[in-house]
Write a protein that holds these residues in place. Sequence first.
Motif, PDB file in Angstrom:
ATOM      1  N   ARG A   4      44.922 -26.338 -36.403  1.00 14.44           N
ATOM      2  CA  ARG A   4      43.717 -26.264 -37.229  1.00 14.44           C
ATOM      3  C   ARG A   4      42.848 -25.039 -36.911  1.00 14.44           C
ATOM      4  O   ARG A   4      42.306 -24.411 -37.827  1.00 14.44           O
ATOM      5  CB  ARG A   4      42.900 -27.555 -37.090  1.00 14.44           C
ATOM      6  CG  ARG A   4      43.593 -28.765 -37.693  1.00 14.44           C
ATOM      7  CD  ARG A   4      42.723 -30.016 -37.646  1.00 14.44           C
ATOM      8  NE  ARG A   4      43.464 -31.173 -38.115  1.00 14.44           N
ATOM      9  CZ  ARG A   4      43.631 -31.493 -39.398  1.00 14.44           C
ATOM     10  NH1 ARG A   4      43.082 -30.743 -40.334  1.00 14.44           N
ATOM     11  NH2 ARG A   4      44.331 -32.563 -39.741  1.00 14.44           N
ATOM     12  N   PRO A   5      42.686 -24.661 -35.641  1.00 17.23           N
ATOM     13  CA  PRO A   5      41.870 -23.470 -35.374  1.00 17.23           C
ATOM     14  C   PRO A   5      42.411 -22.198 -36.025  1.00 17.23           C
ATOM     15  O   PRO A   5      41.640 -21.343 -36.458  1.00 17.23           O
ATOM     16  CB  PRO A   5      41.894 -23.371 -33.842  1.00 17.23           C
ATOM     17  CG  PRO A   5      42.138 -24.759 -33.371  1.00 17.23           C
ATOM     18  CD  PRO A   5      43.069 -25.344 -34.389  1.00 17.23           C
ATOM     19  N   SER A   6      43.732 -22.063 -36.096  1.00 15.69           N
ATOM     20  CA  SER A   6      44.295 -20.849 -36.696  1.00 15.69           C
ATOM     21  C   SER A   6      44.018 -20.796 -38.187  1.00 15.69           C
ATOM     22  O   SER A   6      43.730 -19.728 -38.739  1.00 15.69           O
ATOM     23  CB  SER A   6      45.801 -20.764 -36.419  1.00 15.69           C
ATOM     24  OG  SER A   6      46.503 -21.786 -37.083  1.00 15.69           O
ATOM     25  N   TYR A   7      44.077 -21.945 -38.850  1.00 20.41           N
ATOM     26  CA  TYR A   7      43.776 -21.966 -40.286  1.00 20.41           C
ATOM     27  C   TYR A   7      42.286 -21.715 -40.523  1.00 20.41           C
ATOM     28  O   TYR A   7      41.903 -20.977 -41.436  1.00 20.41           O
ATOM     29  CB  TYR A   7      44.192 -23.305 -40.892  1.00 20.41           C
ATOM     30  CG  TYR A   7      43.930 -23.389 -42.381  1.00 20.41           C
ATOM     31  CD1 TYR A   7      44.641 -22.585 -43.269  1.00 20.41           C
ATOM     32  CD2 TYR A   7      42.972 -24.251 -42.891  1.00 20.41           C
ATOM     33  CE1 TYR A   7      44.401 -22.642 -44.635  1.00 20.41           C
ATOM     34  CE2 TYR A   7      42.729 -24.321 -44.252  1.00 20.41           C
ATOM     35  CZ  TYR A   7      43.445 -23.519 -45.116  1.00 20.41           C
ATOM     36  OH  TYR A   7      43.205 -23.566 -46.465  1.00 20.41           O
ATOM     37  N   ALA A   8      41.440 -22.306 -39.685  1.00 20.66           N
ATOM     38  CA  ALA A   8      39.997 -22.075 -39.810  1.00 20.66           C
ATOM     39  C   ALA A   8      39.680 -20.595 -39.617  1.00 20.66           C
ATOM     40  O   ALA A   8      38.841 -20.018 -40.318  1.00 20.66           O
ATOM     41  CB  ALA A   8      39.245 -22.925 -38.787  1.00 20.66           C
ATOM     42  N   TYR A   9      40.363 -19.953 -38.663  1.00 22.31           N
ATOM     43  CA  TYR A   9      40.192 -18.517 -38.414  1.00 22.31           C
ATOM     44  C   TYR A   9      40.523 -17.713 -39.670  1.00 22.31           C
ATOM     45  O   TYR A   9      39.799 -16.780 -40.036  1.00 22.31           O
ATOM     46  CB  TYR A   9      41.094 -18.122 -37.257  1.00 22.31           C
ATOM     47  CG  TYR A   9      41.165 -16.637 -36.943  1.00 22.31           C
ATOM     48  CD1 TYR A   9      40.195 -16.024 -36.150  1.00 22.31           C
ATOM     49  CD2 TYR A   9      42.217 -15.853 -37.425  1.00 22.31           C
ATOM     50  CE1 TYR A   9      40.265 -14.676 -35.843  1.00 22.31           C
ATOM     51  CE2 TYR A   9      42.295 -14.506 -37.129  1.00 22.31           C
ATOM     52  CZ  TYR A   9      41.325 -13.915 -36.342  1.00 22.31           C
ATOM     53  OH  TYR A   9      41.406 -12.580 -36.050  1.00 22.31           O
ATOM     54  N   PRO A  24      48.786 -22.550 -43.478  1.00 26.78           N
ATOM     55  CA  PRO A  24      48.681 -24.008 -43.480  1.00 26.78           C
ATOM     56  C   PRO A  24      50.036 -24.689 -43.654  1.00 26.78           C
ATOM     57  O   PRO A  24      50.161 -25.893 -43.426  1.00 26.78           O
ATOM     58  CB  PRO A  24      47.766 -24.306 -44.674  1.00 26.78           C
ATOM     59  CG  PRO A  24      47.950 -23.129 -45.584  1.00 26.78           C
ATOM     60  CD  PRO A  24      48.174 -21.957 -44.671  1.00 26.78           C
ATOM     61  N   ARG A  25      51.054 -23.934 -44.060  1.00 23.26           N
ATOM     62  CA  ARG A  25      52.389 -24.495 -44.250  1.00 23.26           C
ATOM     63  C   ARG A  25      53.229 -24.263 -42.995  1.00 23.26           C
ATOM     64  O   ARG A  25      52.953 -23.388 -42.187  1.00 23.26           O
ATOM     65  CB  ARG A  25      53.061 -23.834 -45.464  1.00 23.26           C
ATOM     66  CG  ARG A  25      52.142 -23.661 -46.653  1.00 23.26           C
ATOM     67  CD  ARG A  25      51.739 -24.982 -47.263  1.00 23.26           C
ATOM     68  NE  ARG A  25      52.824 -25.525 -48.049  1.00 23.26           N
ATOM     69  CZ  ARG A  25      53.085 -25.137 -49.304  1.00 23.26           C
ATOM     70  NH1 ARG A  25      52.352 -24.205 -49.888  1.00 23.26           N
ATOM     71  NH2 ARG A  25      54.085 -25.672 -49.966  1.00 23.26           N
ATOM     72  N   TYR A  31      43.523 -18.834 -29.789  1.00 20.13           N
ATOM     73  CA  TYR A  31      43.884 -19.845 -28.796  1.00 20.13           C
ATOM     74  C   TYR A  31      43.329 -19.575 -27.407  1.00 20.13           C
ATOM     75  O   TYR A  31      43.288 -20.482 -26.583  1.00 20.13           O
ATOM     76  CB  TYR A  31      45.407 -19.982 -28.748  1.00 20.13           C
ATOM     77  CG  TYR A  31      45.976 -20.574 -30.010  1.00 20.13           C
ATOM     78  CD1 TYR A  31      45.799 -21.924 -30.310  1.00 20.13           C
ATOM     79  CD2 TYR A  31      46.662 -19.786 -30.925  1.00 20.13           C
ATOM     80  CE1 TYR A  31      46.295 -22.475 -31.481  1.00 20.13           C
ATOM     81  CE2 TYR A  31      47.176 -20.330 -32.102  1.00 20.13           C
ATOM     82  CZ  TYR A  31      46.991 -21.675 -32.367  1.00 20.13           C
ATOM     83  OH  TYR A  31      47.485 -22.217 -33.532  1.00 20.13           O
ATOM     84  N   ARG A  32      42.909 -18.353 -27.163  1.00 21.78           N
ATOM     85  CA  ARG A  32      42.315 -18.046 -25.855  1.00 21.78           C
ATOM     86  C   ARG A  32      40.841 -17.712 -25.955  1.00 21.78           C
ATOM     87  O   ARG A  32      40.191 -17.443 -24.961  1.00 21.78           O
ATOM     88  CB  ARG A  32      43.061 -16.875 -25.215  1.00 21.78           C
ATOM     89  CG  ARG A  32      44.539 -17.162 -24.943  1.00 21.78           C
ATOM     90  CD  ARG A  32      45.239 -15.974 -24.330  1.00 21.78           C
ATOM     91  NE  ARG A  32      46.658 -16.216 -24.155  1.00 21.78           N
ATOM     92  CZ  ARG A  32      47.525 -15.330 -23.698  1.00 21.78           C
ATOM     93  NH1 ARG A  32      47.112 -14.116 -23.354  1.00 21.78           N
ATOM     94  NH2 ARG A  32      48.806 -15.634 -23.596  1.00 21.78           N
TER      95      ARG A  32
END
Length: 317
Positions: free
Chosen positions: A44-49, A188-189, A315-316
């Motif tokens: 989820r954090p990567s999509y929010a980014y 998201p996929r 992620y970091r």
Amino acid sequence: MTHLLMGGAGLIGTSLTKRLLQQGESVVIIDNMRSSKSLDEWRRPSYAYRMQQVTEAQVVRADVRDAETVNLIAKQYRPDVVYYLCALLAYESTQNPVEAREVQITGLLNTIDALESNGQAFKLILASSSYVYGSFVAFPAAEDHPICPIDTYGGLKAEAEALVRSFDWRVGQWSILRPASVYGVGDPRRRYATLAIEQAASGQLVELTYPDFVCDFTYVEDVAKAFALAAGTSFIPYSIYNVTFGLAHTNRDFVNALRRACPDIQVIEPGVPPIIAPIRGAVDSRKAGHILNWHPKFDIDSGIRDALYHARNIYRG
């Protein structure tokens, strides 16, 4: 100009939106946002980014299968350029063929009908796929390669192309772009290459599935640039373009490149059932270079490095 991105909250759509906003364009994203709801918690954090990078665009939650809603959207925004990016992924299309057809074909017809019925001039750019070629019989595969899909996804992409090419374009123009194996951070996929990058950046085991599967990995920033060029002043109507990097790699090659960028990653090879997949290889994108002046910037190593840069910030950070 006003750019309307149908299915624009995905990987290609958000990268294209970011590029168009940087060019000073007005962008409206139409998406049902369903895939974002099914994200694994750690992703989820990567999509929010990714979505944070397109906050200047207007996002409208809507389903392209609803003709009345699509017609209202066309009337409200009166777009100059429409990108049809809606599709289920290959494995999703195999599992849910009826829904896949509704998304790719019914939604496309709703979009075309709404634009024409409003009598507005527009450009339609369809996101197709090299999967329309099925198993390659020529290497690299150029735009005149035989169209012979072997799965639901490729078959629906070929049907969508046929609809666009045969439509009575009294008030519009079209172009069709065929990417291949697009990857980047925040998708998201569940595309394989993106998952591998995000697993590496978040300290998880990297899964090497279908290690001998061959494809033409193409970084999303290159693909977004191709779509933007297709809509710009260099727009050549009624044309089809491959937009891939132009080199064949296996999934194992991709993970080895990921190892070069992240020597400490741990890789596992889980046993997975075999899949029906076409014989693939490199795709010839020289036509897009000649006509659109599009030249991919990111090879497999530089694309992975750029994606890892963003993933590590997520992620970091």
